[in-house]
Design an enzyme around this catalytic site. Structure first.
Site, mmCIF file in Angstrom:
data_model
loop_
_atom_site.group_PDB
_atom_site.id
_atom_site.type_symbol
_atom_site.label_atom_id
_atom_site.label_comp_id
_atom_site.label_asym_id
_atom_site.label_seq_id
_atom_site.Cartn_x
_atom_site.Cartn_y
_atom_site.Cartn_z
ATOM 1 N N SER A 1 0.796 -1.263 0.050
ATOM 2 C CA SER A 1 0.173 0.048 -0.114
ATOM 3 C C SER A 1 0.873 1.155 -0.005
ATOM 4 O O SER A 1 0.135 2.394 -0.240
ATOM 5 C CB SER A 1 -0.947 -0.165 0.985
ATOM 6 N N ASP B 1 -3.838 8.138 7.527
ATOM 7 C CA ASP B 1 -4.757 7.240 8.493
ATOM 8 C C ASP B 1 -3.799 6.671 9.379
ATOM 9 O O ASP B 1 -2.761 7.072 9.553
ATOM 10 C CB ASP B 1 -5.602 6.365 7.420
ATOM 11 N N HIS C 1 -0.708 4.796 7.316
ATOM 12 C CA HIS C 1 -0.148 5.493 6.092
ATOM 13 C C HIS C 1 0.064 6.882 6.124
ATOM 14 O O HIS C 1 -0.525 7.577 6.883
ATOM 15 C CB HIS C 1 -1.052 5.153 4.875
#
Ligand SMILES: *[C@@H]1O[C@H](CO)[C@@H](O)[C@H](O)[C@H]1NC(C)=O
Ligand SMILES: *[C@@H]1O[C@H](CO)[C@@H](O)[C@H](O)[C@H]1NC(C)=O
Ligand SMILES: *[C@@H]1O[C@H](CO)[C@@H](O)[C@H](O)[C@H]1NC(C)=O
Length: 361
Positions: free
Chosen positions: A46, A336, A339
């Site tokens: 990610s 978040d 991340h």
């Protein structure tokens, strides 16, 4: 004849023309010596996924608001960020394109992938078992997609041009966090099998096989990114440090040890494989510096994610109606609970452009 010392107008003109020519030659030389990196090819999780997970069945998704709210057009794309990710910013810094399209995105085809493509999948890892936790694309499968891409590129550009593009491309690899946080420390499958040093070595052996395979497939310029200080992620602070005052030192240690092993493997392979310009990109120090000296970078919050309460939200829990979501993500290190913000990625991108990637610029 006092004007002997003064240049004649014709002489002046000649000098000017010479100067102009010199400038032109210099300019052409500078342009000539420009980077040959005309394409960025991305593998990972990610930290660099630009939308591949939108196309698979998994809960590791971010193709909804408020993700992407600072992306061009305010559009959620499947990036786990408020904006672009580090590899987008690096592509732009190389003078290529400002965003790297996801290989599985049906909105794109080979014409869009010529100068950069992303095979990354959020929630994956070096370890096959990590990709199984949330049913995402394992690293070996990303390589299969790359082989498919190679074939399409040859068909599209012709073998010779495609071969040149693939040789001059910069391959960027960023993963490993999930192997520890989503797999090793969260499930017993690997932790019952390996102690942490053994598990690190297991991951490094996979990273090495991957790099060798990419070399055999034609890659000559490659960056392997190290881990960030993963003990400083808001989620880890929430789970292990109730007062949220500090980072989880154990996880930072594990990341540092892993990075040391990765860096050593990279140096060994570079010395061994002829013409392989393999580099290690240090992310850890840059992110930790920002966490320790936030005001230097204009950050006001280092411990919480911008999204929601900032303590645990990510993916589907990061909800556009949550009233706690921060107004200005550029004041936050984390977007978040897991991340970084685009601002943090920008600092990382600038740092690697000046260090590990400088030899390709
Ligand atoms: C660009 O390619 C040429 C020819 O292959 C090579 O000599 C030169 O070193 C390359 N430049 C960079 C910055 O990689
Ligand atoms: C790629 O997509 C464009 C439209 O977005 C289309 O015009 C073109 O024919 C497609 N090319 C290939 C090789 O599929
Ligand atoms: C991961 O899975 C692939 C496909 O089944 C396999 O080829 C590969 O050897 C596996 N990797 C490891 C380290 O077990």
């Amino acid at each position: 004849m006092a004007n002997n010392a003064m240049p004649q107008p014709q002489l002046l003109l000649l000098l000017l023309l010479l100067l102009l020519q010199l400038l032109l030659v210099t300019f052409v030389l500078v342009v000539d010596a420009k980077s040959n990196v005309t394409s960025i090819i991305v593998f990972g999780d990610s930290s660099v996924d630009t939308g591949n997970n939108n196309q698979i069945v998994t809960i590791a998704k971010s193709d909804f608001e408020p993700y992407g709210r600072d992306f061009p057009g305010g559009r959620p794309t499947g990036r786990f960020s408020n904006g672009r990710v580090a590899t987008d910013l690096i592509s732009e810094a190389f003078g290529i394109k400002p965003i790297i399209p996801a290989y599985l995105d049906p909105a794109y085809n080979i014409t869009d992938f010529v100068d950069g493509v992303c095979f990354a999948s959020a929630a994956t890892g070096y370890d096959n078992a990590t990709s199984q936790v949330l049913n995402v694309i394992p690293l070996w499968k990303q390589v299969e997609y790359f082989k498919d891409y190679q074939k399409k590129l040859k068909r599209y550009l012709g073998a010779k041009k495609a071969h040149w593009m693939l040789k001059e491309a910069l391959y960027m690899v960023s993963l490993g966090t999930n192997d520890f946080l989503e797999n090793y420390y969260a499930t017993s499958r690997r932790s019952s099998q390996y102690n942490i040093e053994e598990y690190q070595d297991f991951l490094i052996s996979i990273a090495e096989s991957f790099a060798r395979e990419m070399y055999n497939l034609g890659a000559r310029k490659m960056s392997m990114g190290g881990l960030a200080p993963m003990g400083c992620m808001p989620l880890e602070r929430t789970v292990y440090d109730m007062d949220r005052g500090g980072c989880v030192e154990q996880y930072n240690m594990v990341a540092m040890e892993f990075n040391g092993k990765l860096e050593a493997m990279v140096a060994r392979l570079r010395a061994q494989l002829k013409g392989f310009r393999l580099v290690y990109s240090n992310v850890y120090d840059t992110v930790l510096q920002a966490i320790e000296n936030p005001s230097t970078y204009g950050f006001e919050n280092v411990a919480d994610g911008c999204c929601g309460t900032g303590m645990y939200e990510m993916g589907y829990l990061c909800d556009k109606y949550n009233p706690f979501t921060c107004k200005d993500a550029s004041k936050y290190i984390f977007w978040d609970s897991f991340h970084p913000t685009e601002r943090t990625d920008q600092i990382v991108a600038e740092h690697v452009m000046k260090t590990s990637l400088a030899e390709f610029v």
